[in-house]
Design an enzyme around this catalytic site. Structure first.
Site, PDB file in Angstrom:
ATOM      1  N   SER A 223       0.860  -1.188   0.000  1.00 48.15           N
ATOM      2  CA  SER A 223       0.000   0.000   0.000  1.00 48.15           C
ATOM      3  C   SER A 223       0.892   1.231   0.000  1.00 48.15           C
ATOM      4  CB  SER A 223      -0.883  -0.002   1.260  1.00 48.15           C
ATOM      5  OG  SER A 223      -1.538   1.229   1.443  1.00 48.15           O
TER       6      SER A 223
ATOM      7  N   TYR B 291      -2.531  -1.396  10.162  1.00 50.65           N
ATOM      8  CA  TYR B 291      -2.542  -1.476   8.694  1.00 50.65           C
ATOM      9  C   TYR B 291      -1.168  -1.089   8.169  1.00 50.65           C
ATOM     10  CZ  TYR B 291      -4.147  -0.941   3.875  1.00 50.65           C
ATOM     11  OH  TYR B 291      -4.307  -1.072   2.508  1.00 50.65           O
TER      12      TYR B 291
END
Length: 275
Positions: free
Chosen positions: A143, A156
């Site tokens: 990401s 995350y």
């Protein structure tokens, strides 16, 4: 690998979002697909759409990527079904929003199980088959938050930074050993998928509101465009892929200002939460 025609391509998290878009684009290129997800209904729909889009074969299985034994069984099943494996895209991922002190340990284990251990299990289970193919490619989806940190995204961030580190080290290991496997790590920015809506939230963060802000303010790139960039980058043998203008801008800003980017991000996040 310079074409997907006739290649066996494995994609996790294929029931929706980037995973489904990858499957449909690969199908249009004449690939043979092995697709998995925990969402049986969405996975079946992707399989039907991929067949209609021109896939040379579609094999699906409901698999929880956080379950090592299940992933290992899936890898053996795919190899037995097609006879070989050319490319693996470890795409399955989930989101968790919340200040670190307010996160439930069970949610922490859940996100690491899918986002990090899912990539570990998929990479490890399929790697021997990719090596045996003589021209394999492993694609791991990290990401933008695997390059820069963000408040309320601590776990995350941790999972996606871990995917980056794993992938870059693994690429180096393949080069050192002389194995015929390319490794690409992908850093998407805001992509229009259901990851925020289908994630979890803790403490002062409301899931519906978090998803609304993400969808309206951050999700600028379509899943299909992300899939195009990923597959084209894979065929070019790219080591790192940034997906979306936001990913490029934020990454280069962080490189320009160094660790001070954290102060900039904190101020932006404070305004963003109040919007």
């Amino acid at each position: 690998m310079h074409t997907l025609q006739g290649k066996v391509v494995v994609i996790t998290g294929a029931a929706s979002g980037i995973g489904r878009a990858l499957a449909l684009r690969a199908a249009g290129c004449g690939a043979r697909l092995a697709l998995s997800d925990v969402d049986a209904t969405g996975l079946a729909q992707t399989g039907e759409q991929a067949t209609a889009a021109g896939a040379k074969g579609v094999h699906t299985r409901v698999v929880d990527v956080s379950d090592r034994a299940a992933v290992e069984a899936w890898a053996a099943e795919v190899a037995a079904h097609y006879g070989w494996v050319d490319a693996v895209v470890n795409n399955a991922g989930v989101s968790l929003t919340g200040d670190f002190a307010e996160l439930d340990p069970a949610d922490m284990e859940w996100i690491m199980g899918v986002n990090f251990w899912g990539v570990v299990h998929g990479s490890r289970a399929f790697l021997p088959h990719l090596i045996a193919s003589g021209d394999g490619h492993l694609v791991n989806i990290s990401s933008l938050f695997g390059l820069v940190s963000m408040p309320s995204q601590s776990l995350y961030n941790a999972s996606k930074y871990a995917v980056r580190g794993l992938s870059e080290s693994l690429r180096e290991e393949m080069l050192v050993a002389g194995h015929p496997v390319q490794v690409t790590v992908v850093h998407p920015g805001g992509i229009r998928t259901g990851i925020a809506r289908n994630g979890r939230a803790a403490g002062r963060h409301d899931l519906a509101e978090t998803a609304r802000r993400f969808d309206e303010k951050l999700a600028r790139t379509t899943a299909d465009e992300a899939a195009r960039v990923i597959l084209e980058g894979m065929l070019k043998g790219r080591a790192r892929l940034l997906v979306g203008a936001d990913a490029h801008v934020v990454h280069h800003l962080a490189r320009l200002v160094g660790a001070r980017y954290q102060d900039v991000v904190a101020r932006f996040a404070k305004r963003f939460e109040s919007s």
